[in-house]
Design a protein around this motif. Structure first.
Motif, short mmCIF file in Angstrom:
data_model
loop_
_atom_site.label_atom_id
_atom_site.label_comp_id
_atom_site.label_asym_id
_atom_site.label_seq_id
_atom_site.Cartn_x
_atom_site.Cartn_y
_atom_site.Cartn_z
N LEU A 153 -39.21 27.89 -51.99
CA LEU A 153 -40.33 28.53 -52.68
C LEU A 153 -40.88 29.71 -51.92
O LEU A 153 -41.64 30.53 -52.48
CB LEU A 153 -41.44 27.50 -52.93
N GLN A 154 -40.51 29.83 -50.64
CA GLN A 154 -40.90 31.00 -49.86
C GLN A 154 -39.87 32.12 -49.97
O GLN A 154 -40.01 33.16 -49.33
CB GLN A 154 -41.08 30.60 -48.39
N GLY A 155 -38.83 31.92 -50.78
CA GLY A 155 -37.86 32.99 -51.01
C GLY A 155 -36.49 32.74 -50.44
O GLY A 155 -35.58 33.56 -50.63
N ASP A 156 -36.29 31.59 -49.76
CA ASP A 156 -34.98 31.28 -49.19
C ASP A 156 -34.14 30.56 -50.25
O ASP A 156 -34.29 29.36 -50.46
CB ASP A 156 -35.15 30.40 -47.94
N ILE A 157 -33.25 31.29 -50.91
CA ILE A 157 -32.48 30.71 -52.01
C ILE A 157 -31.17 30.09 -51.53
O ILE A 157 -30.36 29.64 -52.34
CB ILE A 157 -32.17 31.76 -53.09
N SER A 158 -30.93 30.05 -50.24
CA SER A 158 -29.71 29.45 -49.72
C SER A 158 -29.80 27.93 -49.84
O SER A 158 -30.81 27.38 -50.26
CB SER A 158 -29.49 29.84 -48.26
N GLY A 159 -28.72 27.27 -49.47
CA GLY A 159 -28.76 25.81 -49.47
C GLY A 159 -27.95 25.18 -50.58
O GLY A 159 -28.14 24.01 -50.88
N GLY A 160 -27.07 25.92 -51.20
CA GLY A 160 -26.20 25.34 -52.21
C GLY A 160 -26.50 25.86 -53.60
O GLY A 160 -27.65 26.20 -53.92
N LEU B 235 -29.21 23.76 -58.76
CA LEU B 235 -29.89 24.69 -59.66
C LEU B 235 -30.95 23.97 -60.48
O LEU B 235 -32.05 24.50 -60.69
CB LEU B 235 -28.87 25.35 -60.60
N ARG B 236 -30.63 22.76 -60.92
CA ARG B 236 -31.61 21.98 -61.69
C ARG B 236 -32.82 21.63 -60.84
O ARG B 236 -33.97 21.72 -61.30
CB ARG B 236 -30.94 20.72 -62.22
N ALA B 237 -32.59 21.21 -59.60
CA ALA B 237 -33.70 20.84 -58.72
C ALA B 237 -34.56 22.06 -58.38
O ALA B 237 -35.79 21.98 -58.35
CB ALA B 237 -33.15 20.19 -57.45
N LYS B 238 -33.93 23.19 -58.12
CA LYS B 238 -34.68 24.41 -57.80
C LYS B 238 -35.50 24.88 -58.99
O LYS B 238 -36.63 25.36 -58.84
CB LYS B 238 -33.72 25.50 -57.33
N ALA B 239 -34.93 24.74 -60.19
CA ALA B 239 -35.68 25.12 -61.39
C ALA B 239 -36.92 24.23 -61.55
O ALA B 239 -37.99 24.69 -61.95
CB ALA B 239 -34.79 25.02 -62.62
N SER B 240 -36.78 22.94 -61.24
CA SER B 240 -37.93 22.03 -61.31
C SER B 240 -39.00 22.44 -60.32
O SER B 240 -40.20 22.39 -60.63
CB SER B 240 -37.47 20.60 -61.02
N ASN C 217 -37.13 36.04 -58.90
CA ASN C 217 -36.25 37.21 -59.03
C ASN C 217 -34.98 37.07 -58.19
O ASN C 217 -33.92 37.61 -58.56
CB ASN C 217 -37.00 38.47 -58.64
N ARG C 218 -35.07 36.35 -57.09
CA ARG C 218 -33.88 36.12 -56.27
C ARG C 218 -33.02 34.98 -56.83
O ARG C 218 -31.80 34.98 -56.67
CB ARG C 218 -34.29 35.77 -54.83
N PHE C 219 -33.67 34.03 -57.48
CA PHE C 219 -32.96 32.85 -57.97
C PHE C 219 -32.18 33.12 -59.25
O PHE C 219 -31.06 32.64 -59.42
CB PHE C 219 -33.97 31.72 -58.19
N ILE C 220 -32.74 33.89 -60.15
CA ILE C 220 -32.11 34.13 -61.46
C ILE C 220 -30.68 34.66 -61.34
O ILE C 220 -29.79 34.19 -62.06
CB ILE C 220 -32.99 35.05 -62.32
N PRO C 221 -30.38 35.61 -60.45
CA PRO C 221 -29.00 36.10 -60.35
C PRO C 221 -27.99 35.05 -59.89
O PRO C 221 -26.78 35.24 -60.05
CB PRO C 221 -29.09 37.25 -59.32
#
Length: 573
Positions: free
Chosen positions: A377-384, A390-395, A429-433
């Motif tokens: 949530l601080q902008g680090d989109i790494s980690g798989g 993707l489902r967990a991050k969207a939640s 914005n970083r996650f959507i791509p």
């Protein structure tokens, strides 16, 4: 010589003398033996039976056979079990004993798949036909034996468990259940003590019956629901296989929510989230930094982790709880239970989830992680970037957007948004791509497509939630909300009729939010003076959303009230 039918003075057959098939269908029966004219014309002479007190029907004999087999199984499983005394009867007596064992009597333990003891008149496949035979709950909650009479006059046993697993298997993704179906099927042949907990199996069977609606198998729902609830209580009381109990509780909660039983669904969602935290599922799985909130953590430790899939199931179980807790807390307007604070007892350090096959193959590192969700949530989109991740991050984004929106109680009065809002927008914005685009969904596997539809929708609704408070005063945020709502309407155009059967029910709550915004947009456009914009595009979007909501509601009756309210508002515009 066939018995001669008895008629009343008016020329009609006496009450109770019609065959069972004509009784059930409320048709006029001529009482002919061995088969009446109605059954003969329907090419069902074998199904013409009479319950006239002169002997037991094949169905009644079949039920008694099942009961005897059940008692015998229980005697073999439990040495202390005392079988009921055998009741002797005079075979030459004209008084039939069938009344005490007739279908639906208090003494019967049978559960019927349909109200008739006969298969329906159809040309369905054998698998569908034998589902209409009488079913008796097995002493073991994992399997149910079905017996039916073949034309060759011998009885063939069927194990209902594997078939229910086959029905449930493609639906496990919409339920968020991360489990190895191959090993689960194999476990059915193991001794009862080595099988999965009855709570989990009954919850799976419940969902299998639920998604089979309106087929006759769905009439087993109440039975499996009762057994699942009882098994959950037993598992909690005995602290037995708590991971299975957690997975089962998630399935039960989602079952209630999908059926519009929101109070029960909310209760189980909160309870299972609390249990998961108490058991330490939110912590890192291995290594230093693993905290043990209670001795229950030891009960959840795995004895055999060579294959890795059991450890994977534990990770996936936490994210199943997380998705349920985060998303439905927004929909039900209740606080989240699985917190993510600085306190090591509640900090979410569990690794991002992967597919269960990855854990079994050993391709997933089990190293410790820290602040999994907070870092994201601080902008680090790494980690798989697995579908499960993707489902967990969207939640996480969906829940965070709602929390920020609810906490902001002042109108925007400066040019800059609050820092937390800008940080979350950066993450979005970083996650959507990293997500497969909408127009490429049809090229993905079905289970991936269904999850990605939910992921895209959650993200767009998160944007809508984040900025709709500011939209009335700021044209920029208004445009962002409008674009997000239109994107959700566009997503529905990629959903086929078959896809609705496999969507996570939470998407219905998202569509409700979108529909409410679109109505607001129509009002703004048509109330402006002079009118400079056409609202037809927005009306088309809300029509697409309403169609999707109605389609989902036929499968998961959770949106009935919401659809009625939106349709009423649209009629008033």
């Amino acid at each position: 010589m066939a018995n001669k039918p008895t008629f009343t003075d008016k020329g009609t057959l006496q009450r109770g003398k019609a065959c069972l098939r004509c009784r059930k269908r409320k048709m006029r029966c001529d009482g002919n033996r061995p088969a009446c004219q109605q059954c003969t014309h329907a090419k069902k002479p074998d199904g013409c039976e009479y319950d006239d007190g002169k002997g037991k029907t094949r169905t009644q004999i079949l039920r008694e056979t099942i009961q005897r087999l059940e008692h015998r199984v229980r005697e073999l499983e439990d040495p202390e079990y005392v079988s009921p005394a055998v009741i002797l009867f005079d075979p030459h007596s004209q008084q039939s004993e069938s009344s005490s064992s007739s279908y639906g009597s208090p003494g019967s333990t049978s559960i019927s798949v349909s109200h008739s003891p006969f298969p329906p008149e159809s040309t369905n496949s054998p698998a569908e036909n034998w589902l209409n035979a009488p079913v008796s709950p097995s002493p073991s909650p994992f399997t149910t034996d079905i017996f039916f009479e073949e034309p060759q006059s011998y009885q063939t046993p069927f194990d209902l468990g594997p078939m229910l697993l086959d029905i449930f298997s493609p639906h496990r993704y919409q339920c968020g259940l991360g489990i190895h179906m191959g090993h689960l099927r194999e476990s059915l042949s193991l001794p009862a003590s080595e099988q999965r907990h009855p709570a989990l199996m009954n919850a799976i069977y419940l969902w299998a019956c639920f998604v089979s609606r309106p087929k006759p198998l769905s009439q087993h729902e109440e039975t499996f629901l009762i057994q699942a609830l009882d098994s959950v209580r037993d598992g909690l009381r005995q602290s037995d296989r708590l991971l299975d109990v957690i997975q089962a509780s998630c399935l039960l909660s989602l079952y209630f929510l999908a059926n519009g039983r929101l109070v029960e669904g909310s209760f189980h969602a909160s309870a299972v989230a609390s249990l998961a935290v108490q058991c330490g599922l939110q912590t890192a799985v291995t290594g230093e930094g693993t905290f043990s909130p209670s001795s229950s953590r030891e009960r959840l430790s795995l004895d055999h982790v060579e294959s890795g899939y059991k450890e994977g199931e534990r990770i996936l179980a936490f994210w199943q709880v997380y998705n349920l807790d985060r998303c439905w807390s927004v929909a039900l307007r209740k606080p989240c239970v699985a917190l993510d604070s600085e306190d090591p007892w509640t900090s979410i350090d569990c690794p991002w989830p992967q597919d269960i096959t990855e854990y079994e193959s050993g391709n997933v590192s089990m190293g410790s992680t820290f602040s999994t969700v907070k870092s994201f949530l601080q902008g680090d989109i790494s980690g798989g970037f697995s579908i499960q991740t993707l489902r967990a991050k969207a939640s996480a984004i969906f829940s965070r957007a709602d929390q920020l929106s609810a906490s902001w109680r002042y109108r925007l009065s400066v040019d800059a948004y609050p820092e937390e809002f800008r940080t979350l927008e950066l993450t979005i914005n970083r996650f959507i791509p990293t997500i497969i685009p909408i127009h490429q969904l049809n090229a993905t596997l079905p289970e991936e497509k269904h999850t990605l539809i939910v992921v895209h929708t959650l993200i767009q609704v998160a944007v809508l939630q984040l900025y709709q408070r500011f939209a009335q005063d700021d044209p920029v945020t208004y445009d962002k909300c409008s674009a997000a709502a239109k994107a959700c309407a566009t997503i529905t155009k990629y959903i086929s009729e078959q896809d609705y059967d496999y969507l996570d029910p939470i998407i219905g709550s998202c569509w409700t939010t979108v529909a409410e915004w679109l109505i607001r947009e129509i009002v703004n456009i048509e109330s402006a003076w002079p009118i400079t914009m056409d609202s037809s595009d927005v009306r088309n979007d809300i029509a697409a959303i309403l169609y999707a909501m109605n389609s989902l509601n036929t499968r998961f009756p959770v949106l009935g009230i919401a659809v009625s309210k939106i349709q009423k508002k649209m009629a008033e515009l």
